[in-house]
Each structure stands twice: as C-alpha cells, then as structure tokens.
Scaffold this motif. Sequence first.
Motif, PDB file in Angstrom:
ATOM      1  N   SER A 158       0.825  -1.198   0.000  1.00 18.32           N
ATOM      2  CA  SER A 158       0.000   0.000   0.000  1.00 18.32           C
ATOM      3  C   SER A 158       0.866   1.258   0.000  1.00 18.32           C
ATOM      4  O   SER A 158       2.038   1.234   0.407  1.00 18.32           O
ATOM      5  CB  SER A 158      -0.919   0.013   1.227  1.00 18.32           C
ATOM      6  N   LEU A 159       0.285   2.362  -0.449  1.00 16.25           N
ATOM      7  CA  LEU A 159       1.020   3.627  -0.482  1.00 16.25           C
ATOM      8  C   LEU A 159       1.461   4.027   0.915  1.00 16.25           C
ATOM      9  O   LEU A 159       2.593   4.496   1.121  1.00 16.25           O
ATOM     10  CB  LEU A 159       0.141   4.718  -1.087  1.00 16.25           C
ATOM     11  N   GLU A 160       0.575   3.850   1.886  1.00 15.62           N
ATOM     12  CA  GLU A 160       0.918   4.201   3.266  1.00 15.62           C
ATOM     13  C   GLU A 160       2.084   3.364   3.768  1.00 15.62           C
ATOM     14  O   GLU A 160       2.992   3.877   4.421  1.00 15.62           O
ATOM     15  CB  GLU A 160      -0.304   3.998   4.170  1.00 15.62           C
ATOM     16  N   ARG A 161       2.073   2.071   3.442  1.00 14.47           N
ATOM     17  CA  ARG A 161       3.150   1.203   3.918  1.00 14.47           C
ATOM     18  C   ARG A 161       4.478   1.538   3.241  1.00 14.47           C
ATOM     19  O   ARG A 161       5.540   1.414   3.858  1.00 14.47           O
ATOM     20  CB  ARG A 161       2.787  -0.267   3.684  1.00 14.47           C
ATOM     21  N   ARG A 162       4.442   1.962   1.997  1.00 17.03           N
ATOM     22  CA  ARG A 162       5.688   2.358   1.328  1.00 17.03           C
ATOM     23  C   ARG A 162       6.359   3.502   2.089  1.00 17.03           C
ATOM     24  O   ARG A 162       7.582   3.521   2.266  1.00 17.03           O
ATOM     25  CB  ARG A 162       5.391   2.768  -0.119  1.00 17.03           C
ATOM     26  N   VAL A 163       5.548   4.454   2.529  1.00 14.36           N
ATOM     27  CA  VAL A 163       6.095   5.565   3.310  1.00 14.36           C
ATOM     28  C   VAL A 163       6.593   5.065   4.659  1.00 14.36           C
ATOM     29  O   VAL A 163       7.657   5.483   5.139  1.00 14.36           O
ATOM     30  CB  VAL A 163       5.032   6.665   3.494  1.00 14.36           C
ATOM     31  N   LYS A 164       5.845   4.143   5.283  1.00 17.73           N
ATOM     32  CA  LYS A 164       6.266   3.598   6.578  1.00 17.73           C
ATOM     33  C   LYS A 164       7.579   2.832   6.465  1.00 17.73           C
ATOM     34  O   LYS A 164       8.401   2.850   7.385  1.00 17.73           O
ATOM     35  CB  LYS A 164       5.169   2.699   7.150  1.00 17.73           C
ATOM     36  N   ILE A 165       7.753   2.137   5.350  1.00 12.25           N
ATOM     37  CA  ILE A 165       9.011   1.417   5.133  1.00 12.25           C
ATOM     38  C   ILE A 165      10.178   2.392   5.122  1.00 12.25           C
ATOM     39  O   ILE A 165      11.232   2.146   5.715  1.00 12.25           O
ATOM     40  CB  ILE A 165       8.958   0.606   3.825  1.00 12.25           C
ATOM     41  N   ALA A 166       9.995   3.521   4.442  1.00 16.46           N
ATOM     42  CA  ALA A 166      11.045   4.537   4.400  1.00 16.46           C
ATOM     43  C   ALA A 166      11.321   5.090   5.793  1.00 16.46           C
ATOM     44  O   ALA A 166      12.479   5.294   6.181  1.00 16.46           O
ATOM     45  CB  ALA A 166      10.647   5.665   3.447  1.00 16.46           C
ATOM     46  N   ARG A 167      10.275   5.318   6.558  1.00 14.71           N
ATOM     47  CA  ARG A 167      10.457   5.841   7.909  1.00 14.71           C
ATOM     48  C   ARG A 167      11.170   4.828   8.802  1.00 14.71           C
ATOM     49  O   ARG A 167      12.078   5.167   9.550  1.00 14.71           O
ATOM     50  CB  ARG A 167       9.100   6.192   8.526  1.00 14.71           C
ATOM     51  N   THR A 168      10.734   3.560   8.722  1.00 12.11           N
ATOM     52  CA  THR A 168      11.341   2.508   9.541  1.00 12.11           C
ATOM     53  C   THR A 168      12.818   2.343   9.216  1.00 12.11           C
ATOM     54  O   THR A 168      13.647   2.101  10.092  1.00 12.11           O
ATOM     55  CB  THR A 168      10.602   1.173   9.327  1.00 12.11           C
ATOM     56  N   ALA A 169      13.153   2.472   7.935  1.00 11.07           N
ATOM     57  CA  ALA A 169      14.551   2.346   7.502  1.00 11.07           C
ATOM     58  C   ALA A 169      15.367   3.586   7.822  1.00 11.07           C
ATOM     59  O   ALA A 169      16.568   3.602   7.588  1.00 11.07           O
ATOM     60  CB  ALA A 169      14.601   2.067   6.002  1.00 11.07           C
ATOM     61  N   GLN A 170      14.690   4.637   8.347  1.00 11.88           N
ATOM     62  CA  GLN A 170      15.354   5.930   8.605  1.00 11.88           C
ATOM     63  C   GLN A 170      16.037   6.429   7.329  1.00 11.88           C
ATOM     64  O   GLN A 170      17.221   6.787   7.334  1.00 11.88           O
ATOM     65  CB  GLN A 170      16.352   5.806   9.766  1.00 11.88           C
ATOM     66  N   ALA A 171      15.232   6.442   6.279  1.00 14.87           N
ATOM     67  CA  ALA A 171      15.759   6.788   4.962  1.00 14.87           C
ATOM     68  C   ALA A 171      16.266   8.221   4.914  1.00 14.87           C
ATOM     69  O   ALA A 171      15.694   9.131   5.523  1.00 14.87           O
ATOM     70  CB  ALA A 171      14.669   6.592   3.912  1.00 14.87           C
ATOM     71  N   ASP A 172      17.332   8.403   4.161  1.00 14.16           N
ATOM     72  CA  ASP A 172      17.863   9.741   3.896  1.00 14.16           C
ATOM     73  C   ASP A 172      17.293  10.307   2.609  1.00 14.16           C
ATOM     74  O   ASP A 172      17.336  11.519   2.393  1.00 14.16           O
ATOM     75  CB  ASP A 172      19.391   9.692   3.824  1.00 14.16           C
ATOM     76  N   LEU A 173      16.781   9.445   1.738  1.00 14.30           N
ATOM     77  CA  LEU A 173      16.033   9.886   0.573  1.00 14.30           C
ATOM     78  C   LEU A 173      15.187   8.738   0.061  1.00 14.30           C
ATOM     79  O   LEU A 173      15.452   7.568   0.346  1.00 14.30           O
ATOM     80  CB  LEU A 173      16.925  10.425  -0.543  1.00 14.30           C
ATOM     81  N   PHE A 174      14.135   9.094  -0.691  1.00 14.93           N
ATOM     82  CA  PHE A 174      13.139   8.135  -1.168  1.00 14.93           C
ATOM     83  C   PHE A 174      12.908   8.408  -2.649  1.00 14.93           C
ATOM     84  O   PHE A 174      12.622   9.550  -3.041  1.00 14.93           O
ATOM     85  CB  PHE A 174      11.848   8.324  -0.372  1.00 14.93           C
ATOM     86  N   VAL A 175      13.028   7.350  -3.473  1.00 16.17           N
ATOM     87  CA  VAL A 175      12.854   7.495  -4.919  1.00 16.17           C
ATOM     88  C   VAL A 175      11.859   6.442  -5.392  1.00 16.17           C
ATOM     89  O   VAL A 175      12.082   5.244  -5.218  1.00 16.17           O
ATOM     90  CB  VAL A 175      14.185   7.334  -5.670  1.00 16.17           C
ATOM     91  N   SER A 176      10.755   6.899  -5.980  1.00 14.88           N
ATOM     92  CA  SER A 176       9.720   6.004  -6.489  1.00 14.88           C
ATOM     93  C   SER A 176       9.799   5.945  -8.015  1.00 14.88           C
ATOM     94  O   SER A 176      10.026   6.960  -8.669  1.00 14.88           O
ATOM     95  CB  SER A 176       8.339   6.505  -6.054  1.00 14.88           C
ATOM     96  N   PHE A 177       9.623   4.731  -8.581  1.00 10.00           N
ATOM     97  CA  PHE A 177       9.755   4.515 -10.020  1.00 10.00           C
ATOM     98  C   PHE A 177       8.408   4.144 -10.648  1.00 10.00           C
ATOM     99  O   PHE A 177       7.719   3.244 -10.169  1.00 10.00           O
ATOM    100  CB  PHE A 177      10.749   3.395 -10.316  1.00 10.00           C
ATOM    101  N   HIS A 178       8.068   4.819 -11.743  1.00  4.29           N
ATOM    102  CA  HIS A 178       6.827   4.550 -12.457  1.00  4.29           C
ATOM    103  C   HIS A 178       7.044   4.707 -13.967  1.00  4.29           C
ATOM    104  O   HIS A 178       8.008   5.335 -14.402  1.00  4.29           O
ATOM    105  CB  HIS A 178       5.724   5.498 -12.000  1.00  4.29           C
ATOM    106  N   ALA A 179       6.124   4.124 -14.732  1.00  2.00           N
ATOM    107  CA  ALA A 179       6.108   4.291 -16.196  1.00  2.00           C
ATOM    108  C   ALA A 179       4.655   4.217 -16.620  1.00  2.00           C
ATOM    109  O   ALA A 179       4.124   3.141 -16.873  1.00  2.00           O
ATOM    110  CB  ALA A 179       6.948   3.213 -16.885  1.00  2.00           C
ATOM    111  N   ASP A 180       4.007   5.336 -16.663  1.00  2.00           N
ATOM    112  CA  ASP A 180       2.563   5.405 -16.855  1.00  2.00           C
ATOM    113  C   ASP A 180       2.191   5.177 -18.321  1.00  2.00           C
ATOM    114  O   ASP A 180       3.054   5.066 -19.197  1.00  2.00           O
ATOM    115  CB  ASP A 180       2.056   6.760 -16.378  1.00  2.00           C
ATOM    116  N   ALA A 181       0.895   5.124 -18.572  1.00  2.00           N
ATOM    117  CA  ALA A 181       0.377   5.050 -19.944  1.00  2.00           C
ATOM    118  C   ALA A 181      -0.749   6.061 -20.080  1.00  2.00           C
ATOM    119  O   ALA A 181      -1.566   6.212 -19.168  1.00  2.00           O
ATOM    120  CB  ALA A 181      -0.137   3.646 -20.252  1.00  2.00           C
TER     121      ALA A 181
END
Length: 405
Positions: free
Chosen positions: A230-253
């Motif tokens: 989930s989108l919320e969990r993706r953010v929580k993963i970054a917080r739990t990891a104490q991330a210094d930066l977060f990069v999301s990858f997409h390729a829309d249509a």
Amino acid sequence: MIRVVIFALWALLGAVATAYAQPFTALARLDVSESQITTQGGAFQVNLSLSQGVPYRVYTLTEPARLVLDFREIDFTGVDAKSLLPQSNSNALRFGAVRPGWSRLVLDLPKPQIVAQAGLRVDASSGVALLSIAMQLADMDEFEQKSGAPSDPEWDRLKPSVSQSKAQVKADALTIVLDPGHGGIDPGAVSGGITEADLMFVLAQEVRDALLRSGDVNVVLTRDGDEFVSLERRVKIARTAQADLFVSFHADALASGKANGAAVYTLSKEASDAASAALAERHNRADLLAGVDLSGQDDEIAAILMGLARLENKPRSEALARGIILGINTEVGHTYKRPIQSAGFSVLKAPDIPSVLIEVGFLSSKDDLSKLTDPKWRMKMVIGIHNGIQAWLLNDAADAQLRRK
C-alpha cells in the motif's frame, strides 16, 4: 461495526480445519470455464471453481462500494476479467497477488449489497472446490454497518516482505529507499503483456545494484517481488529504515495524447499542470483499486501539504529532482518536454525525507516501451539516475553544513 469475515480451510478429504493450520504446497488454480460472476435481481453471485480448497475471507468496503475476496492462494495466471464478468465493465474486476502467500479479488459494486451467503464445497473424490458467494441488495445504512476490513491479528501479522537489499549494512552510511511502483493485484500500466510493475521492479533492482557498487550507502526496496504494498506502507518502510532519501519509479500510460521521455516529480499541493494532476490522481488510487480499507484513516497528506512550503526538505527534494534529470539527460540525451514537475502524490508525503517520483517513460509510447525493455538502453537510464543521486548526496552534504550554521 459489523464485519463479514469468513475463513475456510479444507483438508484433502474435504473436512474443515482451522484457518492457517494446514500449509499448502501448491497454488490453487482457477478453472475459468467452470467459474462465473453473474447478477440476479441486481445483486452479484460469485462462483469460482478451484483445483483445491483454500483458506479465504470475504468482506465489503465502502467509498466506493467493493466486494473483497482474499485467498491463500490462487494462481490467476492467464485469467481474463472479461471471461469471468462478461456482462459488465471488466475494469470493475481485479485480481492478483496482494502479499506473499495471498491473492485477492476485488469487485466493484454498482449498488450497496451485503454478503448473504458464502461457502466452499470440496468434492471428496477429486478435491475440486467450488466457492460460492451470494450477495443481496441493501440500503446504505446496512451496507455501511456491515462493511469494513476484518480485524484479524493473524492477517495483521502477515505483512508484505520488505527487502533490506543491503550487501552489508553500514552503520554510518546513508540509507536510500527505492520504491518500484505497483505490484501484485495492482500491475499499473499494461502494454503488450508488459506490466509497469514488472518493469519498475527490474529497474529498481538495477539502480540498487549500481548504488551498492558505488560505495557507502545502504539500499532498501519497498517490495521483494510481484506483491502489493500500500502507499501508506511504502512511506512507513522509508520511515522505519530511517531513509535519507526516497525514490519512487513509475512508467505510466496515457489513454489519449502523446508523451515520451522521463520526468521527475516532487510533492506539492498544486499540480504543475492538468496532466500532472491527473497522473497523481491515478497513482493515488492504487490502494482503492487493490481493495485496501481506507476508512478511518487520517487525511495526513492534507495536513502535510498545508505546511509544505515551510519544510526544509522541499528545496532538498527539488534539488534531488534537478540532479536526477541532469544525470538522465547526460546519459540518455532525452527527457520529457517539462522534465521537472510537481503534484500531490501520496507516496511522497513523508515530510522529513527528501522524496521524488520518477516517471522513467510512458508505456503508451512505442519508443519508450522499446527502450525500457532493452537492457542496454535501460542501463544508460540506471547510470543517469545513479549519477544524479550521487551528485545530490555530495551537494546535500555540503549544504548540510550551511543548514547547521
């Protein structure tokens, strides 16, 4: 709130046992020829023929009305929504992996309806199972009362796996969280049998490997494979990891119009343009489409966006976007016509972590699709992203000295 929850686990001879008690060594297969979803008096009737009995649970969700079926586990490979739901909009039916060991089917409900009856029958001689769900129309008050994701400690403990993706954790190293968009029941854009989820997972792994080879960084992926997060969990993963930066990858249509080339987005209350606003809206609907219960959640993004201009991470995210676009331009030589943009992407909502979303291309573009599926070209993109991140890390470290002063 009354919640409809049904778990069933059938042994090989058809006896009922306690859910989670028996492990399965193979996936159950869905027999499309013997399965169908029909309507009777405006209410749905779901009949699924399975190669074996599996634990399952069923419930409804509101805003919008949806029926959710979770299974442990069904192989939906090759199943076409139109074959199960021929008389309705096939977009109303979605299915796929939702977490390791579990599959999900989500059916949009045009009218409020509740689960009237549900059962799993197993043929004692063949082991073939028939799962039947009978819905009945209800008024909105009853529907809302009986809807909601079940509160189940066992399910809550079965969180999606998270790849630490660290060759060797370095205590003093910076941590980068890479987020391959979509996954599992949410494949993202699809073109010619190629899914955005699969492509972005491959790309995220390649960027991870490039970053780890360069030295003192830790890298975490938000998912380990084709699973829904989930989108919320993706953010929580970054917080739990104490991330210094977060990069999301997409390729829309794009459903209409033409677009090609990479673009990098940062979070903002007001989108750069109508196209960016529409793109953010599609991305933010991922949880809804995957059958996530969004009721009772705080509108966290609204509060964050109100004070976004005061956060020191806004200019840091914008600097990261510029660095990545410069890296991509240097290596690939082409980007989207407006390569740096902003919109209200929920996945970028952590206020304390510099975050960007990279649209590496558009699957609706034959040129982009050809390039993204070419390992040699994709490596140029990987190098560009890698170099952009590395340049940002150096510049941000220097700027940190000034921020402390």
